[in-house]
Enzyme design. Structure first.
Site, mmCIF file in Angstrom:
data_model
loop_
_atom_site.group_PDB
_atom_site.id
_atom_site.type_symbol
_atom_site.label_atom_id
_atom_site.label_comp_id
_atom_site.label_asym_id
_atom_site.label_seq_id
_atom_site.Cartn_x
_atom_site.Cartn_y
_atom_site.Cartn_z
ATOM 1 N N LYS A 192 0.855 -1.193 0.000
ATOM 2 C CA LYS A 192 0.000 0.000 0.000
ATOM 3 C C LYS A 192 0.887 1.238 0.000
ATOM 4 C CE LYS A 192 -1.825 2.866 3.017
ATOM 5 N NZ LYS A 192 -1.893 4.116 2.248
ATOM 6 N N GLU A 267 10.045 0.916 10.635
ATOM 7 C CA GLU A 267 10.984 2.010 10.347
ATOM 8 C C GLU A 267 10.231 3.298 10.639
ATOM 9 O OE1 GLU A 267 14.010 1.516 9.541
ATOM 10 O OE2 GLU A 267 14.204 -0.199 8.201
ATOM 11 N N CYS A 301 13.438 10.500 7.160
ATOM 12 C CA CYS A 301 13.371 10.028 8.550
ATOM 13 C C CYS A 301 14.736 10.134 9.216
ATOM 14 C CB CYS A 301 12.868 8.601 8.588
ATOM 15 S SG CYS A 301 13.754 7.559 7.457
ATOM 16 N N GLU A 401 10.049 15.249 15.981
ATOM 17 C CA GLU A 401 10.393 15.242 14.567
ATOM 18 C C GLU A 401 9.526 16.253 13.810
ATOM 19 O OE1 GLU A 401 9.199 11.800 12.194
ATOM 20 O OE2 GLU A 401 11.257 11.770 11.443
#
Ligand code: NAP
Ligand code: MG
Length: 497
Positions: A192, A267, A301, A401
Site C-alpha cells: 500500500k 521504520e 526520517c 520530529e
C-alpha cells in the site's frame, strides 16, 4: 514508451498532466478498478494542483490482493528455481533503468522533490533489485553436528505473504527496499503506497510483472491508511508487515499484526544529530550538514535535523551554514532547483506551526522560517531552509520530529556533553560525527544510541548497509543482508540415521 525527460516535462507543463498514468490497483497480475468506485486525487506539490486520480481501495480490494498473494505462494513462484527468481529481479532492475526518465518525472510530480533527487531515487531502486537479485540463489542453511547417529540441517523458507506500508517521502525506493528482499527470499507481497504518492509503486509493480514475475506475487492496492492500510495489516493471511511511517501509526500496525502473530519491521521517525567537533574539516562539514537536513526538503526520517556543535566553533559555523541555506533556490521539482516542495499541505502546516512556536518562544531564527511559493508560478507548497540557533535540550524542536527543512542547533561544551545531548531524545535512528580525531569518532560511534552512524559523510552507504532504528525509531533492519531476515523462516530438519 521511451520518452525523453525533456519531452515529458514539456508535455506536463503544456497539458497539466501526463498521458498513460496508472489509475487502478495492480492485483493478481493485472490492472483492476476498485470494488467500490472511490478515487483519490493525486497532487503535484510544486503547483499545489491535482494532475490525475487513482482508484481508492477498500477491504474487498485488500482481500482480493492478499488472496492472490496467498495463492501465489503455492503456484509457480514456489517451484521456480532460485536462479530464475534472480533473473527476474535482474530483468526488473534493467526495466527500471530503461524507464528511468518517465519514473523520475512522475516521482517528481507526485512527491514534489527535485528531478535530480527523483533520478537518484530511481537509480537506487534499480540498484536495490540488482543487489537482491544476487542473493536469491544463495539463501542457504547450514548443517549442525550432532554426533554419529544424527543428521541435522537448516533450510531458509519464505515466510509467505508480506505486507508493505509505505510513506510519501521516498515512494519508489522505500517500496523497493522492502519488495526486493521479500521477492528474493521467495515471498509474495501486497503493497500500500501512501495515499498522496501512489504512482511509482504502481509503475514498479507493472515493470516487475513485465520482467516475468508470476501473477499474484506482487500486488499494489492504493487507498487510505484507515481503509486499506488497516485491512492489510490485520489480514490473517499476512505473515509479515514491513511498515515505514510515523510512530503513532507504527503502534497501530504492531497491534494489528500482534492479533495474527505476524512479525513486523518498523521504520519510524527520527531526530538525528550531526555532531561537529571543533577539530573537524569545517568547510566540508558545513556542506555536509547542509544537505543532511535540506535534501528532499528535510522530509527524510534519518535527516540530520539537529546540529550539535562545539562551543568554540559554534558562532562561525552557524553563520556560514545560514549563509549557504539562504543561497539555496527552491521551486518546482521539474525546474531543477536546489530544494523541492513539501509533499502535502498538512505537512507544510505542521512545519509552519513548529517554526511559529519556536519564534514565539524567542528562538533565534538564523535563516529562513517562512512558507514560500515556486517563484516561476507563485504556487505550490514550499518552506524556506530554516536554521534555529542555540536551542535548549527540552525544546520541542529538539525532542520532536518536524519532517521538514528545519535544523535545530544545540551547543556542546565538549565531546562528552555532545554525546549526552545526542542521546537525549526518544529516537535513535542515525547520527553523524565530524572530527579528524579517530579515537573521538570511534568512541562516539560506540556510545551513540542509533541504528546507523555516519563519520565525516552523512548518509554514507547504500543498499549494502543495513538501516533501521533504536528506541522509538523502530526495530528490525532493512537493506543489506540483514534486510532479508524478515522474509525467511529457519526450518530445522533433524534425523536419526
Ligand atoms: P504515516 O501517517 O504513519 O503513514 C505511513 C503509511 O501508513 C501511509 O501509507 C499511511 O496511509 C499508512 N497508514 C496510516 N494509518 C494506518 C493504519 N491504521 N494501518 C496501516 N497503515 C496506516 O506517516 P506519514 O506521516 O505519511 O510519513 C511520515 C513519517 O514517516 C515520519 O514520521 C517519518 O519519520 C516516517 N518515516 C520513516 C522512515 C524510516 O525509514 N524510518 C522513512 C520515511 C518516513 P495514508 O497514506 O493514508 O496516510
Ligand atoms: Mg499520512
Amino acid at each position: 514508451m521511451n520518452q525523453t525527460t525533456d519531452a515529458l516535462i514539456h508535455e506536463y507543463f503544456s497539458t497539466g498532466t501526463l498521458a498513460y498514468l496508472p489509475d487502478s490497483h495492480f492485483i493478481d497480475g493485472s490492472w483492476r478498478a476498485s470494488a467500490g468506485r472511490e478515487t483519490l486525487e493525486v497532487f503535484d506539490p510544486g503547483l499545489g494542483k491535482a494532475f490525475t486520480t487513482v482508484a481508492a481501495g477498500d477491504e474487498e480490494d485488500v482481500d482480493a490482493a492478499v488472496s492472490a498473494a496467498d495463492a501465489a505462494t503455492r503456484g509457480p513462484w514456489r517451484k521456480m528455481l532460485p536462479a530464475d527468481r534472480s533473473r527476474i529481479l535482474l530483468r526488473a532492475a534493467e526495466a527500471i533503468r530503461s524507464n528511468a526518465a518517465r519514473l523520475a518525472v512522475i516521482e517528481t510530480l507526485d512527491n514534489g522533490k527535485t528531478l535530480a533527487e527523483a533520478q537518484s531515487d530511481v537509480r537506487n531502486t534499480a540498484r536495490i533489485f540488482e543487489y537482491y537479485a544476487g542473493i536469491a540463489d544463495k539463501l542457504q542453511g547450514e548443517t549442525i553436528p550432532l554426533g554419529a547417529d544424527h543428521f541435522a540441517c537448516t533450510q531458509l523458507e519464505p515466510v509467505g505473504v508480506t505486507a508493505h506500508i509505505i510513506p510519501w517521502n521516498y515512494p519508489i525506493s522505500t517500496a523497493a527496499r522492502g519488495l526486493a528482499p521479500a521477492l528474493a527470499a521467495g515471498c509474495t507481497a501486497v503493497l500500500k503506497p501512501a495515499e498522496q504518492t501512489p504512482l511509482s509503486a504502481l509503475l514498479l509493480a507493472g515493470l516487475l510483472h513485465q520482467a516475468g514475475l508470476p501473477p499474484g506475487v506482487c500486488n499494489v492496492v492504493n487507498g487510505t491508511g484507515s481503509q486499506v492500510g488497516s485491512a492489510l495489516t490485520s489480514h490473517p493471511k499476512v505473515r509479515h508487515v514491513t511498515f515505514t511511517g510515523s510512530v503513532n501509526t507504527g503502534i497501530h500496525v504492531m497491534q494489528a499484526a500482534a492479533r495474527n502473530i505476524a512479525s513486523v519491521t518498523l521504520e519510524l521517525g527520527g531526530k538525528s544529530p550531526a555532531i561537529v567537533l571543533a577539530d573537524a574539516d569545517l568547510d566540508a562539514a558545513v556542506e555536509d550538514v547542509l544537505w543532511a537536513i535540506y535534501s528532499n526538503a528535510g522530509q527524510i526520517c534519518s535527516a540530520g535535523s539537529r546540529l550539535i556543535i562545539e562551543r568554540s566553533v559554534h558562532e562561525h559555523f552557524v553563520e556560514r551554514l545560514a549563509e549557504r541555506a539562504r543561497q539555496l533556490r527552491f521551486g518546482h521539482g521539474l525546474r531543477n532547483p536546489d530544494i523541492g516542495a513539501i509533499t502535502t499541505p498538512e505537512q507544510l502546516q505542521k512545519i509552519d506551526a513548529y517554526v511559529d512556536g519556536a519564534r514565539s518562544r524567542g528562538v533565534r531564527i538564523a535563516a529562513g522560517g517562512r512558507r514560500v511559493c515556486d517563484p516561476a508560478s507563485d504556487a505550490g507548497w514550499f518552506f524556506q531552509p530554516t536554521l534555529l540557533d542555540n536551542l535548549p535540550i527540552h525544546d520541542p524542536l529538539v525532542q520532536e520530529e518536524v519532517f521538514g527543512p528545519v535544523l535545530s542547533v544545540q551547543v556542546a561544551d565538549n565531546v562528552e556533553h555532545a554525546l549526552e545531548l545526542a542521546n537525549a531524545t526518544p529516537f535513535g535512528l542515525a547520527a553523524g560525527i565530524y572530527t579528524r580525531d579517530f579515537s573521538h569518532a570511534m568512541r562516539l560511534a560506540r556510545d551513540l544510541d542509533a541504528g546507523q552512524i555516519y563519520i565525516n559523510e552523512y548518509f554514507a552507504g547504500g543498499v549494502e548497509t543495513p538501516f533501521g532504528g533504536n528506541k522509538r525509531s523502530g526495530f528490525g533492519r532493512e537493506k543489506g543482508l540483514e534486510g532479508l531476515r524478515a522474509y525467511y523462516a529457519v526450518k530445522t530438519v533433524t534425523a536419526r540415521i
